[in-house]
Write an enzyme that holds these catalytic residues in place. Structure first.
Site, short mmCIF file in Angstrom:
data_model
loop_
_atom_site.label_atom_id
_atom_site.label_comp_id
_atom_site.label_asym_id
_atom_site.label_seq_id
_atom_site.Cartn_x
_atom_site.Cartn_y
_atom_site.Cartn_z
N PHE A 105 -2.19 -11.65 11.53
CA PHE A 105 -1.78 -11.95 12.91
C PHE A 105 -1.95 -10.74 13.84
O PHE A 105 -1.47 -10.73 14.96
CB PHE A 105 -0.34 -12.46 12.96
CG PHE A 105 -0.19 -13.78 12.25
CD1 PHE A 105 -0.96 -14.87 12.63
CD2 PHE A 105 0.70 -13.93 11.20
CE1 PHE A 105 -0.86 -16.09 11.97
CE2 PHE A 105 0.82 -15.14 10.54
CZ PHE A 105 0.03 -16.22 10.92
N HIS A 106 -2.61 -9.71 13.33
CA HIS A 106 -2.86 -8.52 14.17
C HIS A 106 -4.10 -8.78 15.01
O HIS A 106 -5.09 -9.30 14.52
CB HIS A 106 -3.08 -7.32 13.26
CG HIS A 106 -2.91 -6.00 13.94
ND1 HIS A 106 -3.80 -5.54 14.89
CD2 HIS A 106 -1.96 -5.05 13.82
CE1 HIS A 106 -3.39 -4.34 15.31
NE2 HIS A 106 -2.27 -4.02 14.68
N GLU A 143 -6.70 4.61 16.39
CA GLU A 143 -6.31 3.20 16.35
C GLU A 143 -5.43 2.90 17.55
O GLU A 143 -4.54 3.70 17.88
CB GLU A 143 -5.46 2.89 15.12
CG GLU A 143 -6.13 3.02 13.78
CD GLU A 143 -5.13 2.71 12.65
OE1 GLU A 143 -4.11 2.04 12.88
OE2 GLU A 143 -5.39 3.17 11.54
N GLU A 156 -1.91 -8.63 7.50
CA GLU A 156 -2.19 -8.28 8.90
C GLU A 156 -3.01 -9.34 9.62
O GLU A 156 -3.66 -9.05 10.63
CB GLU A 156 -2.86 -6.90 8.95
CG GLU A 156 -1.91 -5.82 8.44
CD GLU A 156 -2.41 -4.42 8.66
OE1 GLU A 156 -3.59 -4.17 8.39
OE2 GLU A 156 -1.61 -3.57 9.10
N GLU A 179 -2.58 7.86 7.92
CA GLU A 179 -1.21 8.04 8.41
C GLU A 179 -0.28 8.62 7.36
O GLU A 179 0.65 7.95 6.89
CB GLU A 179 -0.66 6.71 8.95
CG GLU A 179 -1.42 6.20 10.15
CD GLU A 179 -0.87 4.90 10.71
OE1 GLU A 179 -0.16 4.19 9.99
OE2 GLU A 179 -1.17 4.60 11.89
N ARG A 234 0.85 -1.18 0.00
CA ARG A 234 0.00 0.00 0.00
C ARG A 234 0.89 1.23 0.00
O ARG A 234 2.05 1.16 0.39
CB ARG A 234 -0.95 0.01 1.20
CG ARG A 234 -0.27 0.03 2.56
CD ARG A 234 -1.27 0.11 3.71
NE ARG A 234 -0.62 -0.20 4.99
CZ ARG A 234 -1.25 -0.24 6.15
NH1 ARG A 234 -2.53 0.02 6.22
NH2 ARG A 234 -0.59 -0.53 7.26
N TRP A 264 3.68 -6.41 13.34
CA TRP A 264 4.75 -5.85 12.50
C TRP A 264 6.03 -5.55 13.27
O TRP A 264 6.93 -4.93 12.75
CB TRP A 264 4.25 -4.58 11.79
CG TRP A 264 3.39 -3.69 12.65
CD1 TRP A 264 2.03 -3.69 12.69
CD2 TRP A 264 3.83 -2.70 13.60
NE1 TRP A 264 1.59 -2.76 13.61
CE2 TRP A 264 2.66 -2.13 14.18
CE3 TRP A 264 5.08 -2.24 14.02
CZ2 TRP A 264 2.71 -1.14 15.14
CZ3 TRP A 264 5.12 -1.24 14.98
CH2 TRP A 264 3.95 -0.71 15.52
#
Ligand code: GAL
Length: 673
Positions: free
Chosen positions: A359-360, A309, A357, A153, A114, A317
């Site tokens: 495993f987030h 967030e 993501e 961000e 991204r 990460w």
């Protein structure tokens, strides 16, 4: 159209990023049912959905977004609508390959992650105007949409861009800034190493070069990079404003990314919002969290802000992604809330099955509703639901710590006297001292009106303009207490050493002259004597020449042995302290006790490991207390604990790991002056 100051919502916003496009339609019904169960009041949607919303250039498919917004609305859940511009679709890059950002070493970035875009590319700017405008036209008066969330961000994963589009924009930006090439030559000091320019077209981006690149050029490059991102934000904001009146935000990364100047950004948004993730390697992550929260509040001039967030448990990460333990998520959330956040949101609502993501952690984890995380999410929703009356109240601080992004940018450049000196590290060290002393802190710029603070801390502010130094000097003259750490006020806005030498612009306030910097070898621990105690000190010493100051500590070893290390200067009505080394934590505590005494700052008797913050409302004050320790503690307070409805008479007992929000029976003493 008037823009409301806060999203049309009751109480403290609760929710997270929601990616319904990653799930089949039947999951959406379960999602909204569980959101209601958890007390979710607002979700952020559409942030990465460009490819599914504008399927080909100019061809929109809003059907799925219409459906999910309608479903959320029917269930009383408000929408923070994202513009998906942090991640342009595949068709965009196929059509406009030159709109990719280029790395320092000349490599255009590839698709599949991204954020690979050049923010200077005219095609990108046209495209963001179109998609933001189309979304606003369609949803600008939708009753569910209470907030706009532009991009994601800014500055990560792509900030700097060395593409031809960027280089052309850079030359235009420099021409606007300097007017003449002679002005640029003077500001950049190009007489050095034969860098003189005669033509704008010869000025390049600071990409890869054989040796260190002109630092003034790099400092301007950081400013330019920040400004390009902001120009993109403004394009989207204008496109939205043409159709919609809801407040507009973009999510910052206070204290985790220093590439954008949040003071300038805060002027652009209607509401500050911030993303914060704990660093697993930092065993006291709650201190870094408090820094981020105080910075978010401060850049927005103390107004309520939104934690856009954070994580319910582990992220995915970092090198080692440590899960949060029971109660930690609530403590984190309440600390943000105490420091002024009137919205507590997470990345993300439902844990994703696919993609980078997976495993987030999430509010609804892979383990489903029969999990500790989900139970704590429901519990937190209940807690925040009981705090509606606190919404809009403000935090007041007696102490300010300076935080200037320009100084970060300048100090992070190469060829500095010692790589062990870090602006970040000094900010953390001073802030940590104040946090442990349970003293509430604002961050501020050196040019701000600082008169409301009893104490101002300057942690290694390498770049300090003469004008800002004059502001600090006047602050002292008028009665303030200033404490300045070594390697401050060294250069001006062009990274040029101040005439008169290091720190010369603060000489009047501090009563000392810095004759020479004396960086220490790696691991070389020296000492300072404060009264009859000796403390360790490392990284740095200085040859200080005292003019009007008193010496409060001397070096016991090292190159400046026997010479002044810490000084105190009375200037006008106030006091200027200078600390020319890096004392250990005990040394800093001893010095700061004296500094507090000068400033009239009281250290509350809060037990170790407990943080307290007061939010002041129009009708009441609220004490937010967070026990990071495992032991039960007692605090002095009277009122009503809003979380339990319990009466608190004189003593608030907090179990290990617990939190409380007490509507105080009396106005809190702190901040009374
Ligand atoms: C944030 C980002 C989110 C998500 C999150 C994971 O920086 O805005 O989209 O990637 O990190 O921690």
């Amino acid at each position: 159209m008037t823009t409301p100051a806060w999203p049309r919502l009751d109480g403290i916003a609760y929710g997270g990023d929601y990616n319904p496009e990653q799930w089949p339609r039947e999951v959406w019904d379960e999602d909204v049912r569980l959101m209601r169960e958890a007390g979710v009041t607002m979700v952020s949607i559409g942030i990465f959905s460009w490819g599914l919303l504008e399927v080909r250039e100019g061809e929109f498919d809003f059907a799925w977004l219409d459906d999910i917004i309608a479903l959320l609305h029917a269930n009383g859940i408000a929408v923070d609508l994202g513009t998906p511009t942090a991640s342009p679709p595949a068709w965009f890059f196929a059509q406009y390959p030159d709109a990719r950002a280029v790395t320092k070493d000349g490599v255009p970035l590839g698709f599949g992650a991204r954020g690979m875009v050049s923010h200077s590319a005219p095609e990108y700017r046209t495209a963001i105007d179109r998609i933001a405008g189309a979304l606003a036209e369609r949803y600008g008066d939708h009753p569910a949409v209470v907030l706009w969330h532009i991009h994601n961000e800014y500055g990560v994963p792509v900030g700097e861009d060395f593409s031809p589009h960027s280089v052309r924009a850079w030359r235009r930006w420099l021409q606007d800034k300097y007017g003449s090439i002679a002005g640029l030559n003077a500001a950049w000091g190009t007489a050095f190493w034969g860098q003189h320019y005669e033509e704008w077209d010869h000025v390049g981006a600071p990409a890869i070069a054989p040796s260190t690149i002109n630092p003034a050029q790099k400092l301007d490059w950081a400013r330019f990079t920040d400004e390009m991102l902001r120009e993109c934000f403004r394009i989207e904001k204008a496109a939205i404003r043409a159709h919609a009146s809801q407040p507009i935000t973009t999510n910052f990364m206070a204290n985790q990314h220093h590439g954008v100047d949040l003071w300038a950004w805060a002027d652009e948004v209607d509401i500050v919002s911030d993303d914060h993730y704990l660093w697993a390697a930092d065993v006291e992550g709650e201190i870094g969290l408090a820094i981020a929260a105080d910075l978010s509040r401060s850049v927005g001039d103390g107004k309520p802000w939104i934690l856009m967030e954070h994580s319910t448990s582990a992220v995915n990460w970092q090198p080692r992604n440590v899960a949060k333990r029971p109660g930690e998520m609530a403590r984190n959330s309440l600390s943000h809330f105490g420091r002024g956040a009137d919205g507590i949101l997470f990345f993300q609502w439902r844990a994703g099955r696919s993609g980078a993501e997976k495993f987030h952690s999430a509010m609804l984890p892979h383990a489903g509703t029969e999990s500790r995380v989900f139970r704590e999410v429901v519990d937190l929703g209940g807690k925040l639901g009981r705090l509606a009356e606190v919404q809009g109240s403000r935090v007041e601080a007696d102490v300010a710590v300076l935080w200037d992004f320009e100084s970060f940018w300048a100090q992070d450049l190469e060829w500095r006297p010692s790589e062990d000196v870090s602006h970040d590290e000094r900010i953390r060290a001073f802030y940590e001292r104040l946090w442990r002393d349970d003293i509430t802190v604002d961050f501020a710029l050196p040019g701000h009106d600082l008169s409301r603070y009893r104490l101002v801390v300057v942690p290694s502010q390498y770049l300090l303009t003469a004008r800002d130094a004059a502001n600090l000097t006047a602050y002292v003259a008028q009665g303030g207490t200033l404490v300045v750490s070594f390697f401050s006020a060294v250069v001006d806005e062009n990274d040029a050493v101040h005439p008169g030498g290091y720190g010369a612009v603060l000489a009047e306030a501090l009563g000392v002259r810095v004759e020479e910097h004396l960086p220490l070898r790696e691991g070389h621990v020296t000492g300072i004597r404060v009264d009859d105690q000796v403390f360790a000190a490392d990284v740095w010493q200085e040859d200080l020449v005292v003019t009007t100051a008193d010496v409060r500590a001397t070096y016991t070893a090292g190159p400046a042995e026997g010479r002044p290390a810490v000084t105190r200067n009375v200037h006008g009505e106030g006091v200027g302290w200078y600390i020319s080394t890096r004392p250990d934590a005990d040394g800093l505590r001893a010095i700061m006790r004296e500094v507090y005494a000068d400033a009239g700052v009281d250290v509350p008797a809060t037990p170790a490991g407990v943080e307290t913050i007061v939010r002041r409302g129009t009708d009441a004050d609220y004490l937010i207390a967070i026990n990071h320790d495992t032991r039960e503690v007692s605090l002095t307070a009277s009122g009503t604990d809003l979380l339990t409805q319990a009466d608190v008479r004189d003593t608030l007992v907090l179990a290990g790991g617990d939190v409380a929000v007490v509507r105080l029976a009396h106005t809190a003493p702190r901040g009374d002056r």
